[in-house]
Design a protein around this motif. Structure first.
Motif, PDB file in Angstrom:
ATOM      1  N   LEU A 146      13.675  -7.097   2.469  1.00  0.00           N
ATOM      2  CA  LEU A 146      12.816  -7.049   3.622  1.00  0.00           C
ATOM      3  C   LEU A 146      11.725  -6.019   3.642  1.00  0.00           C
ATOM      4  O   LEU A 146      12.136  -4.501   3.348  1.00  0.00           O
ATOM      5  CB  LEU A 146      13.137  -7.938   5.425  1.00  0.00           C
ATOM      6  CG  LEU A 146      13.823  -8.958   5.242  1.00  0.00           C
ATOM      7  CD1 LEU A 146      14.662  -9.251   4.466  1.00  0.00           C
ATOM      8  CD2 LEU A 146      14.153  -8.745   6.601  1.00  0.00           C
ATOM      9  N   PHE A 147      10.385  -5.671   3.570  1.00  0.00           N
ATOM     10  CA  PHE A 147       9.471  -4.916   3.895  1.00  0.00           C
ATOM     11  C   PHE A 147       8.503  -4.726   4.490  1.00  0.00           C
ATOM     12  O   PHE A 147       8.194  -6.136   5.182  1.00  0.00           O
ATOM     13  CB  PHE A 147       8.958  -5.020   2.079  1.00  0.00           C
ATOM     14  CG  PHE A 147       9.932  -4.514   1.169  1.00  0.00           C
ATOM     15  CD1 PHE A 147      10.413  -3.357   0.598  1.00  0.00           C
ATOM     16  CD2 PHE A 147      10.273  -5.184   0.746  1.00  0.00           C
ATOM     17  CE1 PHE A 147      10.739  -2.958  -0.266  1.00  0.00           C
ATOM     18  CE2 PHE A 147      11.313  -5.426  -1.037  1.00  0.00           C
ATOM     19  CZ  PHE A 147      11.234  -4.350  -1.504  1.00  0.00           C
ATOM     20  N   ARG A 148       8.676  -3.657   5.100  1.00  0.00           N
ATOM     21  CA  ARG A 148       7.170  -3.247   5.932  1.00  0.00           C
ATOM     22  C   ARG A 148       6.297  -2.956   4.813  1.00  0.00           C
ATOM     23  O   ARG A 148       6.629  -1.782   3.390  1.00  0.00           O
ATOM     24  CB  ARG A 148       7.102  -2.280   6.783  1.00  0.00           C
ATOM     25  CG  ARG A 148       8.148  -2.916   8.363  1.00  0.00           C
ATOM     26  CD  ARG A 148       8.372  -1.708   9.305  1.00  0.00           C
ATOM     27  NE  ARG A 148       9.234  -0.223   8.825  1.00  0.00           N
ATOM     28  CZ  ARG A 148      10.522  -0.397   8.368  1.00  0.00           C
ATOM     29  NH1 ARG A 148      11.282  -1.027   8.038  1.00  0.00           N
ATOM     30  NH2 ARG A 148      10.928   1.048   7.930  1.00  0.00           N
ATOM     31  N   ILE A 149       4.627  -3.530   4.766  1.00  0.00           N
ATOM     32  CA  ILE A 149       3.514  -2.989   4.261  1.00  0.00           C
ATOM     33  C   ILE A 149       2.656  -1.912   4.476  1.00  0.00           C
ATOM     34  O   ILE A 149       1.699  -3.012   5.268  1.00  0.00           O
ATOM     35  CB  ILE A 149       3.532  -4.380   2.266  1.00  0.00           C
ATOM     36  CG1 ILE A 149       4.549  -4.644   2.278  1.00  0.00           C
ATOM     37  CG2 ILE A 149       2.347  -3.978   1.918  1.00  0.00           C
ATOM     38  CD1 ILE A 149       4.611  -5.856   1.418  1.00  0.00           C
ATOM     39  N   PRO A 150       2.725  -0.582   4.439  1.00  0.00           N
ATOM     40  CA  PRO A 150       1.725  -0.491   5.928  1.00  0.00           C
ATOM     41  C   PRO A 150       0.300   0.019   5.112  1.00  0.00           C
ATOM     42  O   PRO A 150      -0.968   0.398   5.449  1.00  0.00           O
ATOM     43  CB  PRO A 150       2.068   0.886   6.425  1.00  0.00           C
ATOM     44  CG  PRO A 150       3.145   1.052   5.430  1.00  0.00           C
ATOM     45  CD  PRO A 150       3.848  -0.058   4.647  1.00  0.00           C
ATOM     46  N   LEU A 179      -3.936  -9.140  -2.204  1.00  0.00           N
ATOM     47  CA  LEU A 179      -3.759  -7.868  -1.730  1.00  0.00           C
ATOM     48  C   LEU A 179      -2.946  -7.327  -3.344  1.00  0.00           C
ATOM     49  O   LEU A 179      -2.169  -7.208  -3.159  1.00  0.00           O
ATOM     50  CB  LEU A 179      -3.160  -7.346  -0.641  1.00  0.00           C
ATOM     51  CG  LEU A 179      -4.328  -7.615   0.268  1.00  0.00           C
ATOM     52  CD1 LEU A 179      -3.384  -8.678   1.937  1.00  0.00           C
ATOM     53  CD2 LEU A 179      -5.341  -7.770   0.675  1.00  0.00           C
ATOM     54  N   GLU A 180      -3.381  -5.322  -3.011  1.00  0.00           N
ATOM     55  CA  GLU A 180      -2.772  -4.520  -3.977  1.00  0.00           C
ATOM     56  C   GLU A 180      -1.775  -3.685  -2.267  1.00  0.00           C
ATOM     57  O   GLU A 180      -2.458  -3.171  -2.127  1.00  0.00           O
ATOM     58  CB  GLU A 180      -4.002  -3.908  -4.598  1.00  0.00           C
ATOM     59  CG  GLU A 180      -3.216  -2.722  -5.790  1.00  0.00           C
ATOM     60  CD  GLU A 180      -4.014  -2.218  -5.959  1.00  0.00           C
ATOM     61  OE1 GLU A 180      -3.217  -0.543  -6.953  1.00  0.00           O
ATOM     62  OE2 GLU A 180      -4.770  -2.620  -6.361  1.00  0.00           O
ATOM     63  N   CYS A 181      -0.464  -4.338  -3.162  1.00  0.00           N
ATOM     64  CA  CYS A 181       0.215  -2.758  -2.366  1.00  0.00           C
ATOM     65  C   CYS A 181       0.538  -1.323  -2.272  1.00  0.00           C
ATOM     66  O   CYS A 181       0.827  -1.112  -4.088  1.00  0.00           O
ATOM     67  CB  CYS A 181       1.827  -3.036  -2.521  1.00  0.00           C
ATOM     68  SG  CYS A 181       1.534  -5.095  -1.853  1.00  0.00           S
ATOM     69  N   HIS A 182      -0.020  -0.793  -1.841  1.00  0.00           N
ATOM     70  CA  HIS A 182       0.419   0.847  -2.476  1.00  0.00           C
ATOM     71  C   HIS A 182       1.601   1.544  -1.816  1.00  0.00           C
ATOM     72  O   HIS A 182       2.443   2.808  -2.386  1.00  0.00           O
ATOM     73  CB  HIS A 182      -0.995   1.947  -1.351  1.00  0.00           C
ATOM     74  CG  HIS A 182      -2.016   1.324  -2.126  1.00  0.00           C
ATOM     75  ND1 HIS A 182      -2.844   1.521  -3.106  1.00  0.00           N
ATOM     76  CD2 HIS A 182      -3.313   0.411  -1.172  1.00  0.00           C
ATOM     77  CE1 HIS A 182      -3.476   0.749  -3.651  1.00  0.00           C
ATOM     78  NE2 HIS A 182      -4.343   0.524  -2.408  1.00  0.00           N
TER      79      HIS A 182
END
Length: 160
Positions: free
Chosen positions: A90-94, A63-66
């Motif tokens: 730590l990250f949230r990737i919405p 996946l590509e994170c935007h």
């Protein structure tokens, strides 16, 4: 303190109700074998944390994170197989694009209900239950936690 720098990311479904998790099920000698975990790993030399998180999600899930939202940081003294200290971002990737892979060399990928994750209904590190409510809080704010490990188990947890 010298520490291994790492990322840990939680890719959210478009409706925010599910989280893409890896089930570490390919190598029985894996420290995380059988557990569900977020995506991520060690930073490469001279790599910043956002670039490292994007690279790990691309490698592990295709996946590509935007958009990446920093949820917090955790210091894990003694966490490594040989007692190494780890420091995680730590990250949230919405917001992302692509079609998630079915798996990778470390395990299979699964969309899991965020409610099941927060309720501890999945095999995971017992200690993850301490910080996941902060990562997925209704009104999240960045946090820093300290979670010492000894003998493969968390011995404490504190955060600000």
């Amino acid at each position: 303190m010298q520490a291994i720098l790492a990322t840990l990311g939680y890719v959210l479904s478009p409706d925010q109700s599910r989280v893409l998790m890896i089930r570490r099920d390919t190598r029985p000698d894996d420290l995380h074998y059988g557990y569900y975990n977020g995506l991520g790993g060690k930073l490469q030399p001279d790599e910043d944390v956002v670039t490292g998180m994007r690279r790990e999600v691309a490698e592990e899930a295709g996946l590509e994170c935007h958009r990446l939202d920093l949820a917090g940081t955790i210091s894990w003294p003694g966490f490594g197989r040989n007692g190494e200290n780890w420091f995680g971002f730590l990250f949230r990737i919405p917001d992302w694009s692509g079609t998630p892979l079915a798996g990778n060399p470390e395990g299979s990928l699964h969309w899991v209900e965020k409610a099941d994750l927060l309720a501890g209904r999945l095999p995971m590190w017992e200690s993850d239950r301490n910080f996941l409510p902060l990562v997925f809080a209704a009104e999240p704010r960045p946090f820093h936690g300290v979670m010492p490990f000894a003998g493969g188990r968390a011995t404490g947890w504190s955060y600000v």
